[in-house]
Design a protein around this motif. Structure first.
Motif, PDB file in Angstrom:
ATOM      1  N   MET B  69     -37.621 -18.880  15.001  1.00  0.00           N
ATOM      2  CA  MET B  69     -39.016 -19.364  14.975  1.00  0.00           C
ATOM      3  C   MET B  69     -39.908 -18.609  13.994  1.00  0.00           C
ATOM      4  O   MET B  69     -41.126 -18.740  14.053  1.00  0.00           O
ATOM      5  N   ARG B  72     -43.013 -19.365   9.717  1.00  0.00           N
ATOM      6  CA  ARG B  72     -44.329 -19.942   9.418  1.00  0.00           C
ATOM      7  C   ARG B  72     -45.026 -19.144   8.322  1.00  0.00           C
ATOM      8  O   ARG B  72     -44.972 -17.923   8.268  1.00  0.00           O
ATOM      9  N   HIS B 294     -35.812 -32.484  15.034  1.00  0.00           N
ATOM     10  CA  HIS B 294     -35.564 -31.902  13.710  1.00  0.00           C
ATOM     11  C   HIS B 294     -36.425 -30.664  13.554  1.00  0.00           C
ATOM     12  O   HIS B 294     -37.567 -30.635  14.021  1.00  0.00           O
ATOM     13  N   CYS B 296     -38.509 -27.905  11.252  1.00  0.00           N
ATOM     14  CA  CYS B 296     -39.189 -27.871   9.953  1.00  0.00           C
ATOM     15  C   CYS B 296     -38.684 -26.721   9.091  1.00  0.00           C
ATOM     16  O   CYS B 296     -38.923 -26.691   7.899  1.00  0.00           O
ATOM     17  N   HIS B 297     -38.011 -25.762   9.705  1.00  0.00           N
ATOM     18  CA  HIS B 297     -37.393 -24.695   8.931  1.00  0.00           C
ATOM     19  C   HIS B 297     -36.127 -24.233   9.646  1.00  0.00           C
ATOM     20  O   HIS B 297     -35.978 -24.445  10.853  1.00  0.00           O
ATOM     21  N   CYS B 300     -35.526 -22.594  13.552  1.00  0.00           N
ATOM     22  CA  CYS B 300     -36.371 -23.097  14.630  1.00  0.00           C
ATOM     23  C   CYS B 300     -35.476 -23.639  15.726  1.00  0.00           C
ATOM     24  O   CYS B 300     -34.645 -24.507  15.479  1.00  0.00           O
ATOM     25  N   ILE B 302     -36.837 -24.847  18.652  1.00  0.00           N
ATOM     26  CA  ILE B 302     -37.561 -25.868  19.421  1.00  0.00           C
ATOM     27  C   ILE B 302     -37.345 -27.249  18.790  1.00  0.00           C
ATOM     28  O   ILE B 302     -37.092 -28.223  19.478  1.00  0.00           O
ATOM     29  N   SER B 305     -39.885 -31.675  15.453  1.00  0.00           N
ATOM     30  CA  SER B 305     -40.113 -32.749  14.487  1.00  0.00           C
ATOM     31  C   SER B 305     -39.023 -33.813  14.568  1.00  0.00           C
ATOM     32  O   SER B 305     -38.201 -33.814  15.493  1.00  0.00           O
ATOM     33  N   CYS B 488     -43.889 -19.692  15.119  1.00  0.00           N
ATOM     34  CA  CYS B 488     -44.572 -20.965  15.343  1.00  0.00           C
ATOM     35  C   CYS B 488     -45.403 -20.856  16.611  1.00  0.00           C
ATOM     36  O   CYS B 488     -44.941 -20.339  17.632  1.00  0.00           O
TER      37      CYS B 488
HETATM   38  S1  SF4 Z   1     -41.432 -26.099  16.798  1.00  0.00           S
HETATM   39 FE1  SF4 Z   1     -41.916 -27.703  15.324  1.00  0.00          FE
HETATM   40  S2  SF4 Z   1     -43.618 -26.891  14.067  1.00  0.00           S
HETATM   41 FE2  SF4 Z   1     -42.699 -25.169  15.195  1.00  0.00          FE
HETATM   42  S3  SF4 Z   1     -41.248 -24.301  13.761  1.00  0.00           S
HETATM   43 FE3  SF4 Z   1     -40.112 -25.786  15.010  1.00  0.00          FE
HETATM   44  S4  SF4 Z   1     -40.183 -27.766  13.944  1.00  0.00           S
HETATM   45 FE4  SF4 Z   1     -41.698 -26.371  13.007  1.00  0.00          FE
END
Ligand code: SF4
Lengths: 74, 578
Positions: B69, B72, B294, B296-297, B300, B302, B305, B488
């Protein structure tokens, strides 16, 4: 009494999205959850007519009850 | 992360790169880095698009490590939209890659004369600034496609579209996701316009030959990370809800709670919200061969997306966020997810903030430029922004400007930044955050929705004023700290409910640096960041009278609760009294 029950997210799986259901007077939110086999510890957000309520809240004729699991976002 | 690169875009003889040590910024990352540096180095009365402003790009404190995570990125500057300090935060690959290259910050300074456009290449050998006028006025998707031909697929790209070059106040900075789509944006506050003013079109970040950043205590770090991931997987929000439905699961929740601003804040419920809901969206994504889960990086766990395809199975855009589905959807009376997805793609491509753009189109509809619910008209208005027509430039400069130009009274902004997807009359706590945050209206700055509506991390009645000031204060402090770690913000759902997961986060922060971190240290960090931001804003001319909502929130009750925003001014003035 007639209650509109709305379910959301994973609660819909194997159940329904919205149903008009009959319950006897004195029915609580917990009773409805039990009747739908929704585990109490999974209940996150409970609203009657757009206001948050707790499990022991009693329903009244014509109420709309919305049940969500714990959810987040932003 | 032991160095800071400063790139003087206005240096005599062409842009000049200086790499120095951390100095007074040692130990900082993310929002702590951007805000402390902007507060210390940018003249508060500077023109945001002038040479005196700086664009500070900083990975979080734990970015570039094996910690989950942690990808960001913070981008900070004086905001051309709000005139306040700004930290705009995005996912994507950039933070991890930049951190592994050792940069705690890359700072764009000055402003070149002439209209040459530049790209910046950062790799293990250093930093090169190269003029490339072939990129002029390209939008993000074709731009990244072109850059990939030259720099390949093993790098991260940060780019601005035509909106940034045109210095529109809603302009964003795009960061590519793991599959190199320019979909993760530092959206808010016009940071893309500041990059455009410095004539920087693209930053190409290549960490080939670099390793993960090593923790001081590797064993403890690994152990803490494992516990942290376990905690995220265990919590229903981070382990089930967000992966399955994404942030848009909130559409039904907010609509049910009567806090879903509809037709430019005229009602708290939208009759057609079900067709915009996260449940509908996730089913559609899976049915069309996209994906509802999905990241975002990389790193992650969680994965909130997803991938949104059209009915023929062709990629349209990443899964539009709740905020976007609202701003382009219910806020404009639009109930078609395909329209919303198309607009989300256009936002990402042109390089504008989806919240600001959607809210602006709703304000334009209120002005009579289009009817609420007219999908085609919303797309036409976005095309004006894409083409850079005079109307498009007005719209692309946000809701406040558009409202002024067209004489609209109901303009939902604080400090000229558009309100996100929660009505402060039905949810008093989020109104406190909108009014008082250093950033202009911003939900993430102190996400009172969690406790007011979602009942995560506590329970405060959204329709009452009691407890809201303290709630917003504590959330704003915690958020400023989390935004500095590179984590995040969605980890907050788990750490607010599970003390052992919060402890794991503290242990990650501590063991990485070979120290012990406590909850008090996190609070102290958050306060330090907020104090620096408040200080900058004060020197920039902001005072307590700016920490208010637009008057219509106090004067016009909203259905179904028929309430106004009831927090007293004196109460709002207490938020930062700690
Ligand atoms: S939880 Fe969502 S916004 Fe946060 S890092 Fe993962 S994909 Fe990106």
């Amino acid at each position: 009494m007639n209650i509109t029950v709305k379910l959301f997210a994973s609660f819909r799986t194997g159940r329904f999205e919205i149903e008009s259901r009959d319950y006897p007077p004195g029915t609580s939110v917990a009773d409805v959850a039990d009747s739908l086999k929704l585990p109490r510890h999974e209940l996150g957000i409970m609203m009657i007519n757009s206001r948050h309520v707790k499990l022991d809240r009693l329903l009244a004729e014509g109420d709309t009850l919305a049940l969500f699991p714990l959810l987040g976002g932003g | 992360m032991d160095k800071i690169a400063r790139i003087d875009m206005g240096a005599a003889g062409g842009p000049k790169v200086t790499v120095g040590d951390l100095g007074q910024y040692a130990g900082l990352g993310g929002r702590a880095m951007t805000s402390l540096m902007v507060a210390a180095e940018v003249h508060p009365l500077a023109h945001a698009l002038g040479a005196e402003n700086k664009l500070v790009i900083s990975p979080g404190m734990l970015s570039g490590t094996t910690g989950s995570m942690t990808g960001r990125l913070s981008v900070g500057c004086k905001s051309p939209l709000t005139g306040t300090i700004k930290e705009s935060n995005a996912g994507g690959q950039a933070a991890q890659v930049l951190a592994r290259l050792g940069y705690a910050a890359v700072v764009l300074e000055g402003k070149p004369e002439g209209d040459d456009l530049y790209k910046i290449v950062i790799n293990k050998d250093g930093i090169q600034v190269i003029a490339d006028n072939s990129l002029k006025l390209m939008d993000n998707y074709p731009l990244v496609a072109k850059l990939r031909q030259e720099y390949g697929d093993k790098v991260a790209y940060m780019t601005i579209g035509s909106a940034g070059e045109r210095k529109l106040l809603a302009a964003s900075i795009a960061c590519t996701d793991p599959e190199l789509r320019p979909t993760r944006h530092c959206g808010r506050g016009g940071v893309g316009a500041v990059m455009g003013a410095k004539r920087v079109k693209a930053i190409i970040i290549d960490d080939a030959g670099m390793k993960m950043r090593p923790p001081k205590d590797p064993e403890k770090y690994r152990d803490a990370n494992r516990k942290f991931v376990e905690g995220l997987r265990k919590h229903p929000v981070t382990g089930e809800g967000l992966p399955a439905y994404g942030t848009n699961v909130l559409t039904n929740v907010l609509n049910e709670a009567g806090g879903y601003p509809t037709n430019n804040f005229k009602s708290g419920q939208f009759a057609e919200s079900a067709s915009l809901s996260g449940e509908t969206q996730a089913a559609l994504e899976i049915q069309r061969g996209g994906s509802a889960t999905h990241g975002c990086h990389r790193g992650c766990v969680i994965q909130c997306s997803g991938i949104y395809n059209d009915k023929d199975g062709n990629y349209v855009t990443k899964q539009p966020e709740y905020e976007t589905v609202w701003s382009h959807g219910g806020h404009c009376g639009i109930s078609n997810l395909d329209t919303v997805a198309r607009l989300d793609y256009m936002d990402d491509n042109i390089g504008v903030d989806t919240i600001e753009m959607g809210v602006t189109i709703g304000v334009a509809m209120d002005a009579g430029l289009a009817e609420f619910g007219d999908d085609a008209a919303a797309i036409r208005l976005m095309e004006e922004v894409e083409k850079g027509t005079p109307l498009g430039r007005i719209l692309g400069s946000g809701a406040a400007i558009t409202g002024k130009v067209f004489g609209v009274e109901r303009v939902p902004v604080v400090k000229d930044q558009a309100l996100p997807a929660y009505d402060p009359r039905a949810i008093q706590g989020i109104g406190v955050t909108y009014a008082t945050t250093t950033q202009g209206a911003d939900h993430t700055a102190g996400y009172a929705i969690a406790t007011n509506i979602l009942k995560v991390g506590g329970d405060v009645d959204p329709l009452k004023t009691e407890g809201q000031i303290e709630l917003s204060r504590n959330l704003q402090i915690a958020t400023a700290a989390i935004d500095s770690t590179g984590m995040c913000l969605f980890i907050a759902f788990a750490i607010m409910d599970q003390p052992e997961t919060f402890q794991a986060l503290l242990d990650m922060l501590g063991s990485f640096n070979g120290i012990t971190m406590t909850g008090d240290d996190v609070v102290a960090l958050g306060k330090k960041v907020l104090s620096a931001e408040r200080d900058f804003n004060t020197r920039a001319g902001f005072n307590k009278h700016h920490d208010r909502l637009p008057r219509f929130f106090y004067n016009e009750p909203i259905a179904p609760h028929n309430q106004t925003f009831m927090m007293k001014d004196e109460e709002l003035d207490e938020v930062f009294n700690w």
